[in-house]
Write a protein that holds these residues in place. Structure first.
Motif, PDB file in Angstrom:
ATOM      1  N   PRO A 202     -46.482 -80.001 -64.154  1.00 32.09           N
ATOM      2  CA  PRO A 202     -46.750 -81.382 -63.708  1.00 32.09           C
ATOM      3  C   PRO A 202     -45.797 -81.879 -62.613  1.00 32.09           C
ATOM      4  O   PRO A 202     -46.150 -82.779 -61.850  1.00 32.09           O
ATOM      5  CB  PRO A 202     -46.579 -82.216 -64.984  1.00 32.09           C
ATOM      6  N   ALA A 203     -44.604 -81.298 -62.517  1.00 33.00           N
ATOM      7  CA  ALA A 203     -43.654 -81.784 -61.504  1.00 33.00           C
ATOM      8  C   ALA A 203     -43.771 -81.050 -60.168  1.00 33.00           C
ATOM      9  O   ALA A 203     -43.102 -81.416 -59.203  1.00 33.00           O
ATOM     10  CB  ALA A 203     -42.226 -81.647 -62.032  1.00 33.00           C
ATOM     11  N   LYS A 204     -44.648 -80.043 -60.131  1.00 30.93           N
ATOM     12  CA  LYS A 204     -44.730 -79.185 -58.934  1.00 30.93           C
ATOM     13  C   LYS A 204     -45.006 -79.992 -57.667  1.00 30.93           C
ATOM     14  O   LYS A 204     -44.333 -79.833 -56.639  1.00 30.93           O
ATOM     15  CB  LYS A 204     -45.855 -78.173 -59.186  1.00 30.93           C
ATOM     16  N   ARG A 205     -45.981 -80.870 -57.710  1.00 30.37           N
ATOM     17  CA  ARG A 205     -46.385 -81.614 -56.505  1.00 30.37           C
ATOM     18  C   ARG A 205     -45.316 -82.619 -56.080  1.00 30.37           C
ATOM     19  O   ARG A 205     -45.069 -82.810 -54.893  1.00 30.37           O
ATOM     20  CB  ARG A 205     -47.738 -82.293 -56.738  1.00 30.37           C
ATOM     21  N   THR A 206     -44.656 -83.255 -57.043  1.00 29.12           N
ATOM     22  CA  THR A 206     -43.598 -84.218 -56.688  1.00 29.12           C
ATOM     23  C   THR A 206     -42.406 -83.484 -56.073  1.00 29.12           C
ATOM     24  O   THR A 206     -41.804 -83.965 -55.111  1.00 29.12           O
ATOM     25  CB  THR A 206     -43.158 -85.001 -57.941  1.00 29.12           C
TER      26      THR A 206
END
Ligand SMILES: C[S@@+](CC[C@H](N)C(=O)[O-])C[C@H]1O[C@@H](n2cnc3c(N)ncnc32)[C@H](O)[C@@H]1O
Length: 316
Positions: A202-206
């Protein structure tokens, strides 16, 4: 593979695409750990030269060590957006080939002091050039809510940019966000539970969004592309390996400007010289890694290679 080595992506395809001539002058804008550079150097004779750039001091030091005995290569720690100007100071007016292999290297991802990885507990840094002052921590702490939303949604193509920016804003009022682990956990909780189950970590894009902002990656690439097109000799080639759609869109749009004829006024019998394209695409569609390469190296899965060749100089 040693923990500090980098598995080069699309190696053969990029080197073939550059169509290297032994006595030519080449530029590797993103030396990394020299996978592409080594293959270029092998193909040069005593009249040829490679200028290798990287904004990361560790990469440049590794290169100087690896090629200490080699006189056909010059290393420079510099952002590639300033590489053409640097080449001017070396007296290099034109070049026969330029390579960009964008993004981060495996040694950068693996180095626990750099903050590029959302999987560990590292300082929130993300600078490729550790001499610059802006870090991911500074962005997270000082940029206004609207700017956070903007970069997370634009650079990360993240549809939950607003709740993520809101969570950062709330958290930073209470405490210092100094580690990748803290940020990754915060992002995870800001995303609806159902959405956490798809699309990778879930943190990949941020993290991608912050990294792009810290290093001003998209603007640096766009600036460098046009300046290098001007520096290429006729028959010189430029090859670009991108790893996400934002980079690839810049490569496609910018290079297409040079590869196409602008809309002509109706009734014009011939294309005036100054309107003719100065470049041509070598491959109409981007080249992608083989299944075998992706099997061996997961990082290669999103890579795309675009190659252009200069066919004439722009005439006034
Ligand atoms: C994917 S790695 C290159 C790997 C290399 N081709 C190899 O085979 O080892 C990308 C490298 O580009 C560097 N880099 C990224 N953006 C840059 C920029 N704007 N200017 C200079 N170097 C940059 C990074 O520091 C990193 O070392």
């Amino acid at each position: 593979m040693s923990p500090y080595s980098h598995e080069t992506v699309l190696l053969q395809e990029a080197i073939d695409g550059l169509n290297i001539i032994g006595s030519g002058t080449y530029v590797d804008c993103t030396y990394g750990r020299g996978g592409h550079s080594a293959e270029i150097i092998k193909r040069l004779n005593e009249h040829g030269h490679l200028y290798a750039f990287d904004s990361d001091q560790d990469a440049i030091e590794a290169g100087r060590k690896r090629f200490a005995e080699e006189s056909t290569v010059t290393f420079t720690r510099e952002n590639f957006r300033r590489a053409p100007a640097k080449l001017d100071t070396y007296g290099v007016e034109s070049v026969n080939g330029v390579l960009f292999d964008l993004g981060v290297s495996s040694p950068q991802l693996d180095d626990k002091t750099r903050g590029f990885s959302y999987r560990g507990d590292e300082p929130l840094d993300m600078r490729m050039d550790r001499q610059q002052t802006l870090t991911a921590e500074e962005i997270v702490h000082t940029w206004p809510f609207e700017s956070l939303v903007h970069i997370i949604s634009r650079n990360g193509e993240e549809k939950f940019a607003k709740p993520i920016a809101r969570a950062i804003e709330t958290e930073r009022e209470k405490t210092k966000i100094t580690s990748t682990e803290q940020l990754a956990a915060l992002v995870k909780h800001a995303i609806p539970a159902a959405a956490r189950r798809s699309g990778g970590h879930p943190a990949k894009r941020t993290f991608q969004a912050l990294r792009i902002a810290v290093n001003d990656e998209l603007q640096a690439f766009e600036d460098a592309l046009s300046t290098f097109v001007a520096k290429l000799e006729v028959e010189g080639r430029l090859a670009v390996i991108t790893f996400h759609s934002l980079e690839d869109a810049i490569a496609k749009r910018t290079l297409n400007m040079y590869c196409s004829t602008p809309e002509l006024p109706p009734g014009l019998p011939v294309i005036p010289e100054h309107m003719k394209p100065t470049m041509k695409w070598i491959n109409k569609k981007p080249l992608v890694p083989s299944h075998e390469e992706v099997e061996k190296n997961r990082r290669a899965r999103s890579a795309r290679l675009r190659i252009v060749e200069k066919i004439r100089e722009r005439r006034a």
